[in-house]
Design an enzyme around this catalytic site. Sequence first.
Site, PDB file in Angstrom:
ATOM      1  N   ILE A 109      -1.118  11.046   2.434  1.00  0.00           N
ATOM      2  CA  ILE A 109      -2.572  11.265   2.472  1.00  0.00           C
ATOM      3  C   ILE A 109      -3.008  11.658   3.884  1.00  0.00           C
ATOM      4  N   THR A 143       8.192   6.520  10.046  1.00  0.00           N
ATOM      5  CA  THR A 143       9.069   5.694   9.206  1.00  0.00           C
ATOM      6  C   THR A 143       9.698   6.623   8.163  1.00  0.00           C
ATOM      7  N   ALA A 179      -2.260   4.623   8.627  1.00  0.00           N
ATOM      8  CA  ALA A 179      -0.879   4.134   8.758  1.00  0.00           C
ATOM      9  C   ALA A 179      -0.689   2.818   8.027  1.00  0.00           C
ATOM     10  N   ALA A 180       0.333   2.767   7.198  1.00  0.00           N
ATOM     11  CA  ALA A 180       0.633   1.541   6.444  1.00  0.00           C
ATOM     12  C   ALA A 180       2.012   1.664   5.826  1.00  0.00           C
ATOM     13  N   SER A 197       3.124   1.561   2.412  1.00  0.00           N
ATOM     14  CA  SER A 197       2.191   1.822   1.304  1.00  0.00           C
ATOM     15  C   SER A 197       2.774   1.596  -0.085  1.00  0.00           C
ATOM     16  N   THR A 239       3.061  -4.055   9.951  1.00  0.00           N
ATOM     17  CA  THR A 239       2.250  -2.835  10.120  1.00  0.00           C
ATOM     18  C   THR A 239       0.832  -3.020   9.573  1.00  0.00           C
ATOM     19  N   THR A 281      -7.493   0.328  -0.447  1.00  0.00           N
ATOM     20  CA  THR A 281      -7.024   0.614  -1.810  1.00  0.00           C
ATOM     21  C   THR A 281      -7.732  -0.220  -2.876  1.00  0.00           C
ATOM     22  N   ASP A 282      -7.795   0.314  -4.085  1.00  0.00           N
ATOM     23  CA  ASP A 282      -8.362  -0.439  -5.212  1.00  0.00           C
ATOM     24  C   ASP A 282      -7.463  -1.611  -5.621  1.00  0.00           C
ATOM     25  N   GLU A 283      -6.217  -1.619  -5.128  1.00  0.00           N
ATOM     26  CA  GLU A 283      -5.308  -2.713  -5.515  1.00  0.00           C
ATOM     27  C   GLU A 283      -5.797  -4.065  -5.029  1.00  0.00           C
ATOM     28  N   TYR A 302       2.089  -6.074  -0.638  1.00  0.00           N
ATOM     29  CA  TYR A 302       1.360  -4.883  -0.176  1.00  0.00           C
ATOM     30  C   TYR A 302      -0.151  -5.072  -0.333  1.00  0.00           C
ATOM     31  N   LYS A 337      -3.210  -5.464   2.469  1.00  0.00           N
ATOM     32  CA  LYS A 337      -4.362  -4.557   2.571  1.00  0.00           C
ATOM     33  C   LYS A 337      -5.661  -5.368   2.476  1.00  0.00           C
ATOM     34  N   LEU A 384       4.898   6.825  -8.648  1.00  0.00           N
ATOM     35  CA  LEU A 384       5.108   7.231 -10.042  1.00  0.00           C
ATOM     36  C   LEU A 384       5.176   8.754 -10.238  1.00  0.00           C
ATOM     37  N   GLY A 399       5.056  -9.320 -11.068  1.00  0.00           N
ATOM     38  CA  GLY A 399       3.634  -9.408 -10.701  1.00  0.00           C
ATOM     39  C   GLY A 399       2.869  -8.129 -10.991  1.00  0.00           C
TER      40      GLY A 399
HETATM   41  P1  NAD Z   1       2.633   7.006   3.140  1.00  0.00           P
HETATM   42  O1  NAD Z   1       3.598   5.894   2.935  1.00  0.00           O
HETATM   43  O2  NAD Z   1       2.902   8.329   2.516  1.00  0.00           O
HETATM   44  O3  NAD Z   1       2.449   7.279   4.708  1.00  0.00           O
HETATM   45  C1  NAD Z   1       2.301   6.244   5.624  1.00  0.00           C
HETATM   46  C2  NAD Z   1       2.384   6.850   7.030  1.00  0.00           C
HETATM   47  O4  NAD Z   1       2.171   5.794   7.984  1.00  0.00           O
HETATM   48  C3  NAD Z   1       3.758   7.465   7.346  1.00  0.00           C
HETATM   49  O5  NAD Z   1       3.606   8.696   8.001  1.00  0.00           O
HETATM   50  C4  NAD Z   1       4.413   6.429   8.249  1.00  0.00           C
HETATM   51  O6  NAD Z   1       5.343   6.993   9.172  1.00  0.00           O
HETATM   52  C5  NAD Z   1       3.193   5.866   8.973  1.00  0.00           C
HETATM   53  N1  NAD Z   1       3.433   4.505   9.486  1.00  0.00           N
HETATM   54  C6  NAD Z   1       3.955   3.448   8.797  1.00  0.00           C
HETATM   55  N2  NAD Z   1       4.048   2.377   9.606  1.00  0.00           N
HETATM   56  C7  NAD Z   1       3.553   2.757  10.818  1.00  0.00           C
HETATM   57  C8  NAD Z   1       3.364   2.089  12.055  1.00  0.00           C
HETATM   58  N3  NAD Z   1       3.720   0.807  12.209  1.00  0.00           N
HETATM   59  N4  NAD Z   1       2.817   2.777  13.077  1.00  0.00           N
HETATM   60  C9  NAD Z   1       2.452   4.079  12.935  1.00  0.00           C
HETATM   61  N5  NAD Z   1       2.632   4.772  11.787  1.00  0.00           N
HETATM   62  C10 NAD Z   1       3.170   4.112  10.749  1.00  0.00           C
HETATM   63  O7  NAD Z   1       1.233   6.424   2.681  1.00  0.00           O
HETATM   64  P2  NAD Z   1       0.025   7.138   1.911  1.00  0.00           P
HETATM   65  O8  NAD Z   1       0.294   7.092   0.465  1.00  0.00           O
HETATM   66  O9  NAD Z   1      -0.273   8.427   2.572  1.00  0.00           O
HETATM   67  O10 NAD Z   1      -1.140   6.080   2.203  1.00  0.00           O
HETATM   68  C11 NAD Z   1      -1.945   6.191   3.364  1.00  0.00           C
HETATM   69  C12 NAD Z   1      -2.985   5.079   3.363  1.00  0.00           C
HETATM   70  O11 NAD Z   1      -3.782   5.173   2.187  1.00  0.00           O
HETATM   71  C13 NAD Z   1      -2.386   3.668   3.365  1.00  0.00           C
HETATM   72  O12 NAD Z   1      -3.168   2.859   4.195  1.00  0.00           O
HETATM   73  C14 NAD Z   1      -2.513   3.218   1.912  1.00  0.00           C
HETATM   74  O13 NAD Z   1      -2.630   1.817   1.825  1.00  0.00           O
HETATM   75  C15 NAD Z   1      -3.783   3.931   1.505  1.00  0.00           C
HETATM   76  N6  NAD Z   1      -3.897   4.253   0.074  1.00  0.00           N
HETATM   77  C16 NAD Z   1      -2.894   4.926  -0.570  1.00  0.00           C
HETATM   78  C17 NAD Z   1      -3.058   5.276  -1.922  1.00  0.00           C
HETATM   79  C18 NAD Z   1      -1.990   6.037  -2.681  1.00  0.00           C
HETATM   80  O14 NAD Z   1      -2.127   6.206  -3.894  1.00  0.00           O
HETATM   81  N7  NAD Z   1      -0.940   6.534  -2.029  1.00  0.00           N
HETATM   82  C19 NAD Z   1      -4.235   4.928  -2.601  1.00  0.00           C
HETATM   83  C20 NAD Z   1      -5.233   4.215  -1.903  1.00  0.00           C
HETATM   84  C21 NAD Z   1      -5.060   3.899  -0.571  1.00  0.00           C
HETATM   85  O1  DAU Z   2      -4.054   1.944  -6.595  1.00  0.00           O
HETATM   86  C1  DAU Z   2      -3.820   2.483  -5.320  1.00  0.00           C
HETATM   87  C2  DAU Z   2      -2.380   2.236  -4.945  1.00  0.00           C
HETATM   88  O2  DAU Z   2      -1.616   3.125  -5.739  1.00  0.00           O
HETATM   89  C3  DAU Z   2      -2.087   2.442  -3.469  1.00  0.00           C
HETATM   90  O3  DAU Z   2      -2.756   1.474  -2.705  1.00  0.00           O
HETATM   91  C4  DAU Z   2      -0.588   2.348  -3.178  1.00  0.00           C
HETATM   92  O4  DAU Z   2      -0.344   2.716  -1.827  1.00  0.00           O
HETATM   93  C5  DAU Z   2       0.142   3.294  -4.104  1.00  0.00           C
HETATM   94  O5  DAU Z   2       1.537   3.101  -3.934  1.00  0.00           O
HETATM   95  C6  DAU Z   2      -0.240   3.052  -5.549  1.00  0.00           C
HETATM   96  O6  DAU Z   2       0.260   1.768  -6.018  1.00  0.00           O
HETATM   97  P1  DAU Z   2       0.856   1.608  -7.495  1.00  0.00           P
HETATM   98  O7  DAU Z   2       1.754   0.439  -7.524  1.00  0.00           O
HETATM   99  O8  DAU Z   2      -0.212   1.689  -8.521  1.00  0.00           O
HETATM  100  O9  DAU Z   2       1.666   3.001  -7.544  1.00  0.00           O
HETATM  101  P2  DAU Z   2       3.124   3.373  -8.061  1.00  0.00           P
HETATM  102  O10 DAU Z   2       3.196   4.862  -8.022  1.00  0.00           O
HETATM  103  O11 DAU Z   2       4.193   2.613  -7.365  1.00  0.00           O
HETATM  104  O12 DAU Z   2       3.086   2.903  -9.575  1.00  0.00           O
HETATM  105  C7  DAU Z   2       2.099   3.412 -10.468  1.00  0.00           C
HETATM  106  C8  DAU Z   2       2.377   2.800 -11.828  1.00  0.00           C
HETATM  107  O13 DAU Z   2       3.613   3.320 -12.336  1.00  0.00           O
HETATM  108  C9  DAU Z   2       2.542   1.293 -11.803  1.00  0.00           C
HETATM  109  O14 DAU Z   2       2.002   0.755 -13.003  1.00  0.00           O
HETATM  110  C10 DAU Z   2       4.052   1.087 -11.786  1.00  0.00           C
HETATM  111  C11 DAU Z   2       4.544   2.264 -12.605  1.00  0.00           C
HETATM  112  N1  DAU Z   2       5.900   2.773 -12.250  1.00  0.00           N
HETATM  113  C12 DAU Z   2       6.121   3.121 -10.954  1.00  0.00           C
HETATM  114  C13 DAU Z   2       7.352   3.578 -10.556  1.00  0.00           C
HETATM  115  C14 DAU Z   2       7.616   3.947  -9.108  1.00  0.00           C
HETATM  116  C15 DAU Z   2       6.882   2.912 -13.211  1.00  0.00           C
HETATM  117  O15 DAU Z   2       6.653   2.632 -14.401  1.00  0.00           O
HETATM  118  N2  DAU Z   2       8.099   3.381 -12.817  1.00  0.00           N
HETATM  119  C16 DAU Z   2       8.394   3.695 -11.540  1.00  0.00           C
HETATM  120  O16 DAU Z   2       9.558   4.077 -11.240  1.00  0.00           O
END
Ligand code: NAD
Ligand code: DAU
Length: 336
Positions: free
Chosen positions: A12, A35, A81-82, A84, A99, A124-126, A149, A153, A189, A274
Amino acid sequence: MKILVTGGAGFIGSAFVRLVMAETGWEVVNLDKLTYAGNLENLAEVESSGRYRFVQGDIADQAAVGALVAETKPDAIVHFAAESHVDRSIISPEPVIQTNLLGTFRLLEAARLNNVPRFVHVSTDEVYGSLPAPEEATEKFPLQPSSPYSASKAGSDMLALSYFVTFRMPVVVTRASNNYGPYQFPEKLIPLMIANALEDRPLPVYGDGMQIRDWLYVDDHCRGILAVLDKGRAGEIYNIGGNRSLPNLDVIHKLLALAGKPESLIQYVKDRPGHDRRYALSSEKILRETGWRPKVDFETGLARTIEWYRANAPWVARVRSGEYRNYYERNYANRV
Ligand code: NAD
Ligand code: DAU
């Protein structure tokens, strides 16, 4: 305007940096530890710009963060940064706490000591946990995180908001639903299922596959963050949802149909410990206060995402080599 983005080499964060570089004249400083999830390839289109600077560093490193904030004097910090990923936080919670909690604290402190005028904490909505239908979490809902996680958050959200209450620091918190789109690391996913399907490998569905998530195209999320950066009120929380709730199996059926792959690739595996059953968000507040709403509908976004992964097979191959193989083995080997 000069902004300090953390985690800008991730999924993101890099979409946000590309958007800001393309649509504003702002200077961007990107602090990222690189990372397993950080990838400078995601920023190839901006790296040569004179308005962009990359700094490799850890947000939990007090001296490095303090020096960078003092030196750059940003008008705003946008904190992505997280650690994630929920599954990784179950296998190994330590880096998540380091982190997401300590790192956020270090950044907040650096921002406070240097009087940074704006701080957007991306969350996040989580944090609201699993909700029974038809409830949708508003920003006033209680926090009921289930995984290391989401607990980290929730804790970092509380800490960020305490800096507004105690120090009057202009913090805003955003809480988005599940993002998808290009450049997402194939542990989540949608990119995992696309990457496996394109190679005719099994799609591991946890439990019965009827868990519900709300899907948000990554560029819509980034525009929501820009709207909050611009118009969000200090000390407030803004939900950013995609208004598209679907059971995981529906997502996978759509994905297989769009990719032209058979349903026989679906493989039911042991559930996530969980595992939250249902997330659902109300995004009424951000619409009312900023006018933001998601623009990309799920089928369009999913088709676009599949095309991106098809066209970027070398990117996928690179990120799936090395560390990813160990992770995949650890997470999936004893699930079947
Ligand atoms: P990501 O895992 O793709 O990227 C995380 C980035 O943070 C990476 O570039 C990593 O190198 C960097 N990072 C990790 N630890 C660090 C540290 N200690 N210092 C500096 N950099 C560091 O994550 P993402 O999916 O892009 O998520 C970004 C943010 O959005 C997170 O805070 C996450 O909680 C939030 N978020 C993600 C989702 C989702 O669906 N992916 C949804 C809602 C919120
Ligand atoms: O809701 C926002 C969150 O969404 C963010 O805060 C997180 O950073 C992001 O990772 C994501 O969390 P989820 O746990 O919802 O996402 P994930 O893609 O890991 O899983 C989505 C759904 O799919 C969940 O119900 C678990 C399921 N799943 C996931 C994987 C990786 C499977 O069934 N099989 C899989 O292999």
